[in-house]
Design a protein around this motif. Structure first.
Motif, PDB file in Angstrom:
ATOM      1  N   UNK A 125       0.820  -1.210   0.000  1.00 24.04           N
ATOM      2  CA  UNK A 125       0.000   0.000   0.000  1.00 24.04           C
ATOM      3  C   UNK A 125       0.856   1.263   0.000  1.00 24.04           C
ATOM      4  N   UNK A 126       0.331   2.319  -0.612  1.00 30.08           N
ATOM      5  CA  UNK A 126       0.891   3.673  -0.529  1.00 30.08           C
ATOM      6  C   UNK A 126      -0.266   4.582  -0.121  1.00 30.08           C
ATOM      7  N   UNK A 127      -0.183   5.332   1.020  1.00 25.64           N
ATOM      8  CA  UNK A 127       0.948   5.313   1.952  1.00 25.64           C
ATOM      9  C   UNK A 127       1.068   3.936   2.617  1.00 25.64           C
ATOM     10  N   UNK A 128       2.220   3.726   3.266  1.00 25.31           N
ATOM     11  CA  UNK A 128       2.507   2.432   3.867  1.00 25.31           C
ATOM     12  C   UNK A 128       1.430   2.052   4.875  1.00 25.31           C
ATOM     13  N   UNK A 129       1.154   0.755   4.960  1.00 23.41           N
ATOM     14  CA  UNK A 129       0.099   0.249   5.829  1.00 23.41           C
ATOM     15  C   UNK A 129       0.637  -0.920   6.629  1.00 23.41           C
ATOM     16  N   UNK A 130       0.025  -1.147   7.801  1.00 20.62           N
ATOM     17  CA  UNK A 130       0.420  -2.298   8.617  1.00 20.62           C
ATOM     18  C   UNK A 130      -0.471  -3.500   8.310  1.00 20.62           C
ATOM     19  N   UNK A 144      -6.151 -16.324  -4.632  1.00 16.21           N
ATOM     20  CA  UNK A 144      -6.669 -14.971  -4.469  1.00 16.21           C
ATOM     21  C   UNK A 144      -6.059 -14.387  -3.203  1.00 16.21           C
ATOM     22  N   UNK A 145      -5.506 -13.170  -3.321  1.00 20.76           N
ATOM     23  CA  UNK A 145      -4.892 -12.487  -2.188  1.00 20.76           C
ATOM     24  C   UNK A 145      -5.742 -11.264  -1.870  1.00 20.76           C
ATOM     25  N   UNK A 146      -6.088 -11.116  -0.588  1.00 18.71           N
ATOM     26  CA  UNK A 146      -6.940 -10.009  -0.126  1.00 18.71           C
ATOM     27  C   UNK A 146      -6.188  -9.240   0.948  1.00 18.71           C
ATOM     28  N   UNK A 147      -6.135  -7.908   0.820  1.00 16.94           N
ATOM     29  CA  UNK A 147      -5.443  -7.078   1.794  1.00 16.94           C
ATOM     30  C   UNK A 147      -6.308  -5.873   2.141  1.00 16.94           C
ATOM     31  N   UNK A 148      -6.424  -5.597   3.460  1.00 19.65           N
ATOM     32  CA  UNK A 148      -7.202  -4.450   3.942  1.00 19.65           C
ATOM     33  C   UNK A 148      -6.228  -3.383   4.428  1.00 19.65           C
ATOM     34  N   UNK A 149      -6.441  -2.147   3.972  1.00 17.72           N
ATOM     35  CA  UNK A 149      -5.573  -1.037   4.347  1.00 17.72           C
ATOM     36  C   UNK A 149      -5.806  -0.682   5.809  1.00 17.72           C
ATOM     37  N   UNK A 150      -4.746  -0.720   6.628  1.00 17.94           N
ATOM     38  CA  UNK A 150      -4.829  -0.283   8.021  1.00 17.94           C
ATOM     39  C   UNK A 150      -3.608   0.576   8.312  1.00 17.94           C
ATOM     40  N   UNK A 156      -3.281  13.293   6.621  1.00 15.55           N
ATOM     41  CA  UNK A 156      -4.132  14.237   5.906  1.00 15.55           C
ATOM     42  C   UNK A 156      -4.642  13.761   4.561  1.00 15.55           C
ATOM     43  N   UNK A 157      -4.229  12.613   4.095  1.00 13.21           N
ATOM     44  CA  UNK A 157      -4.722  12.142   2.806  1.00 13.21           C
ATOM     45  C   UNK A 157      -5.677  10.980   3.013  1.00 13.21           C
ATOM     46  N   UNK A 158      -6.711  10.920   2.182  1.00 13.66           N
ATOM     47  CA  UNK A 158      -7.629   9.790   2.301  1.00 13.66           C
ATOM     48  C   UNK A 158      -7.565   8.902   1.063  1.00 13.66           C
ATOM     49  N   UNK A 159      -6.570   9.149   0.201  1.00 13.56           N
ATOM     50  CA  UNK A 159      -6.391   8.329  -0.994  1.00 13.56           C
ATOM     51  C   UNK A 159      -5.365   7.235  -0.689  1.00 13.56           C
TER      52      UNK A 159
END
Length: 177
Positions: A125-130, A144-150, A156-159
């Motif tokens: 992910x960008x920005x980096x995620x844990x 199939x690989x599934x990843x949730x952004x955390x 300040x960015x929501x993208x």
């Protein structure tokens, strides 16, 4: 997956007989035999997308049209000629590019899915995620690989951008949840 593959069979001297033996990872043995004395070909248990490819000035070859995961396996060409007997072996590995989708879950978090890839895709992910990735294996050998952004802070960015890395290519997609 979906492309054609041509496997040449190097020859020295005049051919008297040429045999392809195909041992797929899944399914039964396939053989193709060509005899020059009778100019006859014979095939046993081979799918329609596997055929001879003879062209003047080039080594005889095996052509696999619209390669599928079922064609993965060992391909052995044996030639009997005036210069002796020769064998060439190929191991065909089939890559399946994943289908990428990016969406927002019920909590408003970005979720990235790389579906039905072979081998499994790598997600970041960008920005980096844990985040950590979950893998689901399918009967046909794809994953199939599934990843949730955390992320602790979005600065300040929501993208969010999901980056997918795979031997068949690299892709990225962005979303704001």
């Amino acid at each position: 997956v979906g492309n054609s593959s041509v496997l040449p069979c190097p020859v020295k001297g005049q051919i008297s007989m040429l045999t392809w033996t195909i041992t797929p990872k899944v399914g039964g043995l396939c053989t193709l035999v060509y005899r020059t004395d009778t100019n006859m070909t014979h095939r046993t248990n081979c799918s329609d997308n596997i055929n001879w490819k003879f062209r003047a000035g080039l080594a005889p070859a095996l052509e696999i049209r619209q390669v599928g995961i079922a064609q993965e396996g060992n391909y052995s060409c044996e030639v009997a000629s005036t210069d002796g007997n020769f064998r060439t072996v190929y191991h065909l590995t089939v890559l399946a590019p994943p289908r990428l989708s990016l969406f927002c879950d019920e909590q408003g978090s970005p979720v990235c899915e790389a579906a039905a890839g072979k081998p499994p895709a790598q997600l970041s992910w960008v920005p980096e995620s844990s985040s950590s990735a979950e893998e689901k294996c399918h009967d046909n050998g794809t994953v199939t690989v599934l990843s949730k952004f955390t992320a602790c802070s979005t600065n300040g960015t929501n993208v969010s951008t999901c980056m997918v890395s795979h031997p068949a290519g690299n892709w990225s997609q962005s979303i704001a949840c």
